[in-house]
Enzyme design. Structure first.
Site, PDB file in Angstrom:
ATOM      1  N   TYR A  26     -10.985  10.377  -0.776  1.00 56.55           N
ATOM      2  CA  TYR A  26     -12.305  10.996  -0.956  1.00 56.55           C
ATOM      3  C   TYR A  26     -12.480  11.439  -2.410  1.00 56.55           C
ATOM      4  O   TYR A  26     -13.468  11.097  -3.058  1.00 56.55           O
ATOM      5  CB  TYR A  26     -12.411  12.186  -0.014  1.00 56.55           C
ATOM      6  CG  TYR A  26     -13.755  12.871   0.046  1.00 56.55           C
ATOM      7  CD1 TYR A  26     -14.870  12.227   0.574  1.00 56.55           C
ATOM      8  CD2 TYR A  26     -13.905  14.190  -0.394  1.00 56.55           C
ATOM      9  CE1 TYR A  26     -16.096  12.876   0.665  1.00 56.55           C
ATOM     10  CE2 TYR A  26     -15.126  14.843  -0.299  1.00 56.55           C
ATOM     11  CZ  TYR A  26     -16.219  14.191   0.227  1.00 56.55           C
ATOM     12  OH  TYR A  26     -17.432  14.836   0.321  1.00 56.55           O
ATOM     13  N   ASN A  49     -24.387   3.699   8.919  1.00 55.35           N
ATOM     14  CA  ASN A  49     -23.650   2.848   9.869  1.00 55.35           C
ATOM     15  C   ASN A  49     -23.158   3.642  11.081  1.00 55.35           C
ATOM     16  O   ASN A  49     -22.486   3.094  11.947  1.00 55.35           O
ATOM     17  CB  ASN A  49     -22.472   2.124   9.187  1.00 55.35           C
ATOM     18  CG  ASN A  49     -21.398   3.089   8.726  1.00 55.35           C
ATOM     19  OD1 ASN A  49     -21.558   4.299   8.819  1.00 55.35           O
ATOM     20  ND2 ASN A  49     -20.303   2.546   8.225  1.00 55.35           N
ATOM     21  N   GLY A  92     -26.414  11.689   9.079  1.00 55.97           N
ATOM     22  CA  GLY A  92     -25.311  12.650   9.037  1.00 55.97           C
ATOM     23  C   GLY A  92     -25.819  14.081   8.995  1.00 55.97           C
ATOM     24  O   GLY A  92     -27.030  14.336   9.078  1.00 55.97           O
ATOM     25  N   PHE A  93     -24.890  15.002   8.847  1.00 51.85           N
ATOM     26  CA  PHE A  93     -25.216  16.435   8.850  1.00 51.85           C
ATOM     27  C   PHE A  93     -26.165  16.786   7.696  1.00 51.85           C
ATOM     28  O   PHE A  93     -27.341  17.110   7.924  1.00 51.85           O
ATOM     29  CB  PHE A  93     -23.898  17.222   8.797  1.00 51.85           C
ATOM     30  CG  PHE A  93     -24.012  18.642   8.357  1.00 51.85           C
ATOM     31  CD1 PHE A  93     -24.897  19.515   8.973  1.00 51.85           C
ATOM     32  CD2 PHE A  93     -23.202  19.114   7.327  1.00 51.85           C
ATOM     33  CE1 PHE A  93     -24.988  20.843   8.554  1.00 51.85           C
ATOM     34  CE2 PHE A  93     -23.284  20.439   6.918  1.00 51.85           C
ATOM     35  CZ  PHE A  93     -24.181  21.298   7.517  1.00 51.85           C
ATOM     36  N   LEU A 129     -27.733  -3.927  -0.093  1.00 51.08           N
ATOM     37  CA  LEU A 129     -28.807  -3.145   0.513  1.00 51.08           C
ATOM     38  C   LEU A 129     -30.138  -3.828   0.246  1.00 51.08           C
ATOM     39  O   LEU A 129     -30.528  -4.007  -0.912  1.00 51.08           O
ATOM     40  CB  LEU A 129     -28.834  -1.730  -0.080  1.00 51.08           C
ATOM     41  CG  LEU A 129     -27.566  -0.894   0.122  1.00 51.08           C
ATOM     42  CD1 LEU A 129     -27.690   0.451  -0.597  1.00 51.08           C
ATOM     43  CD2 LEU A 129     -27.298  -0.687   1.599  1.00 51.08           C
ATOM     44  N   ASP A 189     -23.928  -0.658   7.065  1.00 51.39           N
ATOM     45  CA  ASP A 189     -22.869  -0.131   6.205  1.00 51.39           C
ATOM     46  C   ASP A 189     -23.351  -0.262   4.759  1.00 51.39           C
ATOM     47  O   ASP A 189     -23.660  -1.375   4.307  1.00 51.39           O
ATOM     48  CB  ASP A 189     -21.602  -0.974   6.435  1.00 51.39           C
ATOM     49  CG  ASP A 189     -20.403  -0.464   5.650  1.00 51.39           C
ATOM     50  OD1 ASP A 189     -20.607   0.216   4.616  1.00 51.39           O
ATOM     51  OD2 ASP A 189     -19.278  -0.751   6.067  1.00 51.39           O
ATOM     52  N   LYS A 216     -14.358   3.069   0.278  1.00 57.27           N
ATOM     53  CA  LYS A 216     -15.393   2.063   0.041  1.00 57.27           C
ATOM     54  C   LYS A 216     -16.779   2.672  -0.109  1.00 57.27           C
ATOM     55  O   LYS A 216     -17.548   2.274  -0.978  1.00 57.27           O
ATOM     56  CB  LYS A 216     -15.386   1.025   1.179  1.00 57.27           C
ATOM     57  CG  LYS A 216     -14.197   0.061   1.091  1.00 57.27           C
ATOM     58  CD  LYS A 216     -14.140  -0.894   2.253  1.00 57.27           C
ATOM     59  CE  LYS A 216     -15.235  -1.934   2.210  1.00 57.27           C
ATOM     60  NZ  LYS A 216     -15.134  -2.865   3.366  1.00 57.27           N
ATOM     61  N   GLY A 222     -27.416  -0.037  -7.441  1.00 55.68           N
ATOM     62  CA  GLY A 222     -28.056  -1.343  -7.628  1.00 55.68           C
ATOM     63  C   GLY A 222     -29.442  -1.367  -7.007  1.00 55.68           C
ATOM     64  O   GLY A 222     -30.390  -1.924  -7.586  1.00 55.68           O
ATOM     65  N   SER A 224     -21.101   9.344   3.500  1.00 53.33           N
ATOM     66  CA  SER A 224     -19.636   9.437   3.416  1.00 53.33           C
ATOM     67  C   SER A 224     -19.134  10.367   4.508  1.00 53.33           C
ATOM     68  O   SER A 224     -19.722  11.427   4.746  1.00 53.33           O
ATOM     69  CB  SER A 224     -19.171  10.028   2.071  1.00 53.33           C
ATOM     70  OG  SER A 224     -17.747  10.127   2.078  1.00 53.33           O
TER      71      SER A 224
END
Ligand code: UDP
Length: 312
Positions: A145, A32, A10-11, A61, A56, A91, A102, A75
């Site tokens: 959010y 994802n 992402g950014f 993981l 995802d 989610k 975890g 996110s």
């Protein structure tokens, strides 16, 4: 250090990966690609210190080998995405934070949650210090959010208090810079794209709402400093140069040299009327201050978008 970065395509996530690599660390990116893009990682092709896993992060993981730090940056972050992907946003902030915690616990790694000024909602205290509990509508258009991030903060503190995990919470205010998606829907890509294409700049409401914009370089630098500190309470990271959205539209027109006009559109629901971080904590505890002025950061961002538009 070997770090896992969720949302690393992402950014902000991809800029954090670059910073980690430049500081000699290794990065395992999990994304994802719902809003991230491998274009943001193209310059890292062939780099043996980077591994990419398309997954995802709300699912279990599994990362082979040692992990020293987990940065949970995954996110969607644009209010437009909150309406397009409401369930994935909930989610990733809730279940994804749980999975990332975890993983950190299983590996004995430190953990950072990328949280947000949205935990303050439409704030009644201005500027916003970390001690402010917020004014959030739990069923409004931003709730998916805001509430997921608030839950994520609670989950992070629970892992700290119950499991003794070393945790950090960074609350990012509005950020901008190269690698934002042109169709992201947030105000910086929207206005810059509109100005460069000669289209009207779409101001929602009367434009009197305020924001304070932080340049990505300062922002990931602040997050990294917090990660390396031993401070467990949330820390605001942003910029204190506050301006109205109407003035911001005028500034973008000026800096792009555009002949675009400004179009006033109906207000968005629950749009925060004012937002500016109190950066006292970051200033004193991390000795961190943003160093990039708005005009300087916007000039770099505008050139980036200009080049992207020319090739798209
Ligand atoms: N905004 C706007 N026109 C746009 C996009 C956003 O007037 O085309 C406004 C939006 O209503 C908000 C501010 O700009 O007041 C910042 O919006 P953004 O989506 O970037 O993020 P937010 O700070 O609301 O999370």
């Amino acid at each position: 250090m070997r770090a896992v970065v969720t949302g690393g395509a992402g950014f902000l996530g991809s800029h954090l990966v670059d910073l980690l690599l430049s500081n000699g660390h290794e990065a395992v990116i999990i994304d994802n690609l719902i809003t991230g893009s491998t274009d943001n990682l193209a310059h890292l092709a062939g780099n043996s210190r980077v591994k990419f896993i398309k997954q995802d992060v709300t699912e279990f993981l599994f990362v082979e080998g040692p992990v020293d730090f987990v940065f949970h940056f995954a996110s969607p972050a644009s209010p437009v995405d909150f309406l397009r992907f409401p369930i994935p946003v909930l989610k990733v902030g809730a279940l994804g934070t749980h999975k990332a915690l975890g993983l950190a616990k299983a590996k004995g790694a430190r953990f950072m949650l990328a949280s947000t000024s949205e935990v303050y909602g439409d704030p009644l205290v201005h500027p916003q210090p970390e001690t402010y509990w917020g004014n959030v509508n739990p069923i409004g258009p931003r709730a998916v959010y805001d509430e997921a991030k608030r839950y994520g903060e609670a989950m992070t503190m629970a892992y700290r208090n119950f499991h003794g995990l070393q945790t950090r919470i960074v609350r990012f205010f509005n950020t901008y810079g190269p690698r934002m998606r042109l169709d992201d829907g947030r105000v910086v890509p929207n206005f810059v794209k509109q100005a460069l294409l000669g289209e009207p700049l779409t101001v929602y409401g009367d434009g009197s709402q305020t924001r304070s914009f932080g340049f990505y370089k300062d922002i990931v630098d602040g997050a990294y400093r917090l990660a390396m500190s031993d401070y467990a309470e949330p820390v605001n990271i942003g910029n204190t140069d506050e301006l109205t959205i109407l003035d911001f539209a005028k500034l973008i027109i000026e800096l792009t040299g555009s002949s675009s006009t400004i179009e006033i559109l109906p207000p968005l629901g629950d749009d925060p009327k004012q937002r500016k971080p109190d950066l006292t904590r970051a200033n004193t505890i991390l000795e961190w201050h943003p160093t990039t002025g708005l005009r300087e950061g916007l000039a770099i961002t505008i050139e980036h978008f200009r080049a992207r538009l020319a090739t798209s």
